[in-house]
Design a protein around this motif. Structure first.
Motif, PDB file in Angstrom:
ATOM      1  N   GLU A  68       0.832  -1.196   0.000  1.00 18.37           N
ATOM      2  CA  GLU A  68       0.000   0.000   0.000  1.00 18.37           C
ATOM      3  C   GLU A  68       0.874   1.256   0.000  1.00 18.37           C
ATOM      4  O   GLU A  68       2.091   1.197   0.208  1.00 18.37           O
ATOM      5  CB  GLU A  68      -0.933   0.000   1.211  1.00 18.37           C
ATOM      6  CG  GLU A  68      -1.954  -1.119   1.210  1.00 18.37           C
ATOM      7  CD  GLU A  68      -2.888  -1.057   2.386  1.00 18.37           C
ATOM      8  OE1 GLU A  68      -3.934  -1.726   2.347  1.00 18.37           O
ATOM      9  OE2 GLU A  68      -2.583  -0.336   3.354  1.00 18.37           O
ATOM     10  N   THR A  69       0.236   2.415  -0.226  1.00 22.49           N
ATOM     11  CA  THR A  69       0.949   3.685  -0.240  1.00 22.49           C
ATOM     12  C   THR A  69       0.740   4.397   1.090  1.00 22.49           C
ATOM     13  O   THR A  69      -0.405   4.662   1.483  1.00 22.49           O
ATOM     14  CB  THR A  69       0.469   4.571  -1.393  1.00 22.49           C
ATOM     15  OG1 THR A  69       0.724   3.904  -2.638  1.00 22.49           O
ATOM     16  CG2 THR A  69       1.201   5.900  -1.401  1.00 22.49           C
ATOM     17  N   PHE A  70       1.828   4.676   1.794  1.00 23.56           N
ATOM     18  CA  PHE A  70       1.773   5.410   3.054  1.00 23.56           C
ATOM     19  C   PHE A  70       1.832   6.907   2.753  1.00 23.56           C
ATOM     20  O   PHE A  70       2.763   7.378   2.095  1.00 23.56           O
ATOM     21  CB  PHE A  70       2.941   4.996   3.949  1.00 23.56           C
ATOM     22  CG  PHE A  70       3.121   5.875   5.148  1.00 23.56           C
ATOM     23  CD1 PHE A  70       2.203   5.861   6.185  1.00 23.56           C
ATOM     24  CD2 PHE A  70       4.210   6.724   5.241  1.00 23.56           C
ATOM     25  CE1 PHE A  70       2.363   6.673   7.298  1.00 23.56           C
ATOM     26  CE2 PHE A  70       4.379   7.540   6.342  1.00 23.56           C
ATOM     27  CZ  PHE A  70       3.458   7.514   7.373  1.00 23.56           C
ATOM     28  N   SER A  71       0.835   7.636   3.227  1.00 24.74           N
ATOM     29  CA  SER A  71       0.769   9.085   3.011  1.00 24.74           C
ATOM     30  C   SER A  71       0.716   9.784   4.357  1.00 24.74           C
ATOM     31  O   SER A  71       0.017   9.332   5.279  1.00 24.74           O
ATOM     32  CB  SER A  71      -0.463   9.467   2.181  1.00 24.74           C
ATOM     33  OG  SER A  71      -0.433   8.839   0.920  1.00 24.74           O
ATOM     34  N   SER A  72       1.426  10.895   4.463  1.00 29.02           N
ATOM     35  CA  SER A  72       1.475  11.627   5.731  1.00 29.02           C
ATOM     36  C   SER A  72       1.498  13.129   5.456  1.00 29.02           C
ATOM     37  O   SER A  72       2.071  13.592   4.462  1.00 29.02           O
ATOM     38  CB  SER A  72       2.709  11.221   6.538  1.00 29.02           C
ATOM     39  OG  SER A  72       2.727  11.882   7.781  1.00 29.02           O
ATOM     40  N   TYR A  73       0.853  13.867   6.362  1.00 27.11           N
ATOM     41  CA  TYR A  73       0.782  15.335   6.281  1.00 27.11           C
ATOM     42  C   TYR A  73       1.700  15.907   7.360  1.00 27.11           C
ATOM     43  O   TYR A  73       1.583  15.562   8.539  1.00 27.11           O
ATOM     44  CB  TYR A  73      -0.653  15.796   6.485  1.00 27.11           C
ATOM     45  CG  TYR A  73      -0.829  17.284   6.686  1.00 27.11           C
ATOM     46  CD1 TYR A  73      -0.682  18.166   5.622  1.00 27.11           C
ATOM     47  CD2 TYR A  73      -1.141  17.798   7.940  1.00 27.11           C
ATOM     48  CE1 TYR A  73      -0.845  19.527   5.816  1.00 27.11           C
ATOM     49  CE2 TYR A  73      -1.310  19.154   8.133  1.00 27.11           C
ATOM     50  CZ  TYR A  73      -1.161  20.020   7.071  1.00 27.11           C
ATOM     51  OH  TYR A  73      -1.318  21.370   7.256  1.00 27.11           O
ATOM     52  N   ILE A  74       2.634  16.761   6.955  1.00 26.88           N
ATOM     53  CA  ILE A  74       3.604  17.367   7.869  1.00 26.88           C
ATOM     54  C   ILE A  74       3.383  18.880   7.871  1.00 26.88           C
ATOM     55  O   ILE A  74       3.341  19.506   6.798  1.00 26.88           O
ATOM     56  CB  ILE A  74       5.046  17.032   7.454  1.00 26.88           C
ATOM     57  CG1 ILE A  74       5.261  15.511   7.466  1.00 26.88           C
ATOM     58  CG2 ILE A  74       6.050  17.716   8.370  1.00 26.88           C
ATOM     59  CD1 ILE A  74       6.626  15.094   6.975  1.00 26.88           C
ATOM     60  N   SER A  75       3.258  19.453   9.064  1.00 31.32           N
ATOM     61  CA  SER A  75       3.013  20.888   9.188  1.00 31.32           C
ATOM     62  C   SER A  75       3.958  21.483  10.228  1.00 31.32           C
ATOM     63  O   SER A  75       4.094  20.950  11.347  1.00 31.32           O
ATOM     64  CB  SER A  75       1.564  21.161   9.594  1.00 31.32           C
ATOM     65  OG  SER A  75       1.333  22.546   9.769  1.00 31.32           O
ATOM     66  N   VAL A  76       4.620  22.563   9.865  1.00 30.39           N
ATOM     67  CA  VAL A  76       5.494  23.314  10.777  1.00 30.39           C
ATOM     68  C   VAL A  76       4.859  24.679  10.992  1.00 30.39           C
ATOM     69  O   VAL A  76       4.659  25.436  10.032  1.00 30.39           O
ATOM     70  CB  VAL A  76       6.920  23.451  10.209  1.00 30.39           C
ATOM     71  CG1 VAL A  76       7.783  24.311  11.121  1.00 30.39           C
ATOM     72  CG2 VAL A  76       7.547  22.086  10.006  1.00 30.39           C
ATOM     73  N   HIS A  77       4.529  24.997  12.254  1.00 40.11           N
ATOM     74  CA  HIS A  77       3.796  26.219  12.577  1.00 40.11           C
ATOM     75  C   HIS A  77       4.641  27.106  13.471  1.00 40.11           C
ATOM     76  O   HIS A  77       5.266  26.640  14.437  1.00 40.11           O
ATOM     77  CB  HIS A  77       2.481  25.866  13.284  1.00 40.11           C
ATOM     78  CG  HIS A  77       1.600  27.044  13.513  1.00 40.11           C
ATOM     79  ND1 HIS A  77       1.604  27.764  14.682  1.00 40.11           N
ATOM     80  CD2 HIS A  77       0.678  27.645  12.699  1.00 40.11           C
ATOM     81  CE1 HIS A  77       0.724  28.750  14.604  1.00 40.11           C
ATOM     82  NE2 HIS A  77       0.161  28.699  13.411  1.00 40.11           N
ATOM     83  N   ASN A  78       4.667  28.400  13.177  1.00 45.68           N
ATOM     84  CA  ASN A  78       5.385  29.383  13.986  1.00 45.68           C
ATOM     85  C   ASN A  78       4.467  29.879  15.092  1.00 45.68           C
ATOM     86  O   ASN A  78       3.556  30.675  14.854  1.00 45.68           O
ATOM     87  CB  ASN A  78       5.864  30.541  13.107  1.00 45.68           C
ATOM     88  CG  ASN A  78       6.724  31.539  13.864  1.00 45.68           C
ATOM     89  OD1 ASN A  78       6.970  31.384  15.069  1.00 45.68           O
ATOM     90  ND2 ASN A  78       7.188  32.568  13.160  1.00 45.68           N
ATOM     91  N   ASP A  79       4.682  29.398  16.319  1.00 47.26           N
ATOM     92  CA  ASP A  79       3.841  29.784  17.451  1.00 47.26           C
ATOM     93  C   ASP A  79       4.302  31.059  18.141  1.00 47.26           C
ATOM     94  O   ASP A  79       3.622  31.561  19.050  1.00 47.26           O
ATOM     95  CB  ASP A  79       3.824  28.655  18.490  1.00 47.26           C
ATOM     96  CG  ASP A  79       2.966  27.481  18.030  1.00 47.26           C
ATOM     97  OD1 ASP A  79       2.277  27.627  17.007  1.00 47.26           O
ATOM     98  OD2 ASP A  79       2.987  26.425  18.695  1.00 47.26           O
ATOM     99  N   SER A  80       5.449  31.555  17.751  1.00 47.32           N
ATOM    100  CA  SER A  80       6.001  32.738  18.434  1.00 47.32           C
ATOM    101  C   SER A  80       5.455  34.027  17.810  1.00 47.32           C
ATOM    102  O   SER A  80       4.667  33.983  16.857  1.00 47.32           O
ATOM    103  CB  SER A  80       7.525  32.713  18.342  1.00 47.32           C
ATOM    104  OG  SER A  80       7.939  32.918  16.989  1.00 47.32           O
TER     105      SER A  80
END
Length: 401
Positions: A68-80
């Motif tokens: 199967e195909t493994f899919s992932s969502y990656i998010s980098v957020h600036n909290d400062s």
């Protein structure tokens, strides 16, 4: 100041409800029935069948299967409240044998303003079973010029979706029959989109999984090719040597690599999986130095009446032979002709066709035996018993008897 979020992307599933019912004469009366009819997640007219019309988002990581195909969502957020610079996001997948870079881009983002984010979606076709570790690393520079770096690890297991077993059957000719047993060892049904055999360079393959019904064949498994959990399905294929290799007995004799299976399936809401086996290998048939095979033999013969067969003699060794044929009678089989005749010289990988005549003195299913070949160069003898079987009937016996 920077926050990393990682989520697996999977398709939703159908919502199922748990119906609660009671008899009309019970205390609740028709209360449960009215509540189920008013429930928006049930199907109208089929409220008690645990079927729903809605989709629900996954509540857990779920299972990942090989192919199967493994899919992932990656998010980098600036909290400062400050701008960060030179943000570099890297995603690697660590398996037991290798480390793969899954990042779409290896270039750093110049700056990331407060309350803004960098998003990325990664895809990978899983080709190994066992433990996998998704390593997400983020490096950035603060407004004060300080360089910071951190990593997060996400471990998951890749499971085996199918159990594939193979059996080989070597025919009297150079044909090879492959039986593939495929079992669904997951907990959900599969739609088998394709199961094919990719032969090696020396063979042509014919699929024997259809029934001829006229213009086009019908699958032996029906129109809807579903494989339920823990069910097993058997596929059959016939492999024949290509014409340029068919006459090279020595080459075919040593061929053990047959080909590989290509399996494609779909699960749940159309999630596609694909699995290719490694090169399938069989035990090479032991022909010896001289191979004797039958080219033609009748299915049924009459008692005490001569009938014809055609044999093919192939020199599978790497030397020239000078062959002599001897025919030895058995209890039921009697050969017609001269025994001990010279067949002449046969070169390596060469063949000769030999018509023979014989008769049977016993009714029933009889085994053809009693042929003997002698190589006069090395004074070596080869005996052949149980070459084939033939059904012997009495033409004088009435049908009533």
């Amino acid at each position: 100041s920077v926050k990393l979020g990682v989520m697996r992307l999977t398709k939703p599933t159908l919502f199922t409800n748990m119906p609660v019912t009671c008899e009309d004469r019970d205390l609740p009366g028709d209360l449960f029935g009215r509540l189920m009819k008013e429930d928006p997640s049930t199907i109208k007219g089929a409220e008690t069948l645990m079927l729903g019309e809605m989709l629900t988002l996954p509540q857990n990581f779920g299972n990942i299967f090989l192919g199967e195909t493994f899919s992932s969502y990656i998010s980098v957020h600036n909290d400062s409240i400050q701008v960060v610079k030179d943000i570099l996001v890297k995603a690697d997948l660590q398996t037991s044998s290798q480390r793969l870079n899954l990042s779409a881009s290896n270039n750093a983002v110049t700056e990331l303003k407060p309350e803004c984010c960098i998003d990325d979606v990664i895809h990978h076709e899983v080709k190994e079973i066992g433990t996998h570790i998704l390593v997400c690393a983020v490096s950035y520079t603060t407004q004060a010029g300080e360089k910071l770096y951190f990593r997060k690890f996400f471990k998951f297991q890749v499971l085996k979706p199918l159990d594939v077993k193979t059996k080989f059957y070597n025919a009297e000719t150079d044909e090879v029959f492959l039986e593939a047993q495929i079992q669904n060892i997951t907990t959900s049904p599969m739609f088998m989109e394709k199961v094919s055999l990719e032969p090696s360079m020396m063979y042509n393959v014919t699929e024997l999984n259809t029934v001829d019904t006229g213009d086009e064949g019908t699958s032996t498994f029906g129109k809807m090719s579903y494989l339920q959990p823990m069910d097993t399905r058997q596929y059959l294929y016939c492999l024949k040597p290509k014409p340029e290799f068919a006459e090279k007995a020595g080459v075919i004799k040593g061929v053990t690599v047959i080909g590989k299976l290509d399996i494609v399936w779909k699960t749940n809401l159309g999630e596609r999986g694909r699995l290719q086996t490694s090169q399938l290998q069989r035990m090479a048939p032991g022909y010896g130095d001289v191979r004797l095979s039958l080219e033609m033999i009748p299915d049924t013969v009459n008692l005490e009446e001569p009938f014809d067969i055609t044999c093919k003699i192939t020199n599978c060794s790497e030397r020239t032979m000078d062959l002599v044929l001897e025919m030895c009678n058995t209890r039921s089989i009697h050969w017609c002709g001269v025994s001990g005749r010279q067949l002449g010289k046969v070169s390596p990988s060469a063949s000769l066709t030999l018509p023979l005549k014989l008769l049977s003195s016993v009714q029933g299913l009889q085994s053809i035996s009693g042929l003997r070949l002698t190589d006069t160069f090395l004074k070596r003898t080869y005996e052949y018993d149980d070459i084939a079987q033939v059904c012997v009937v009495c033409p004088y016996m009435s049908r009533e008897t």
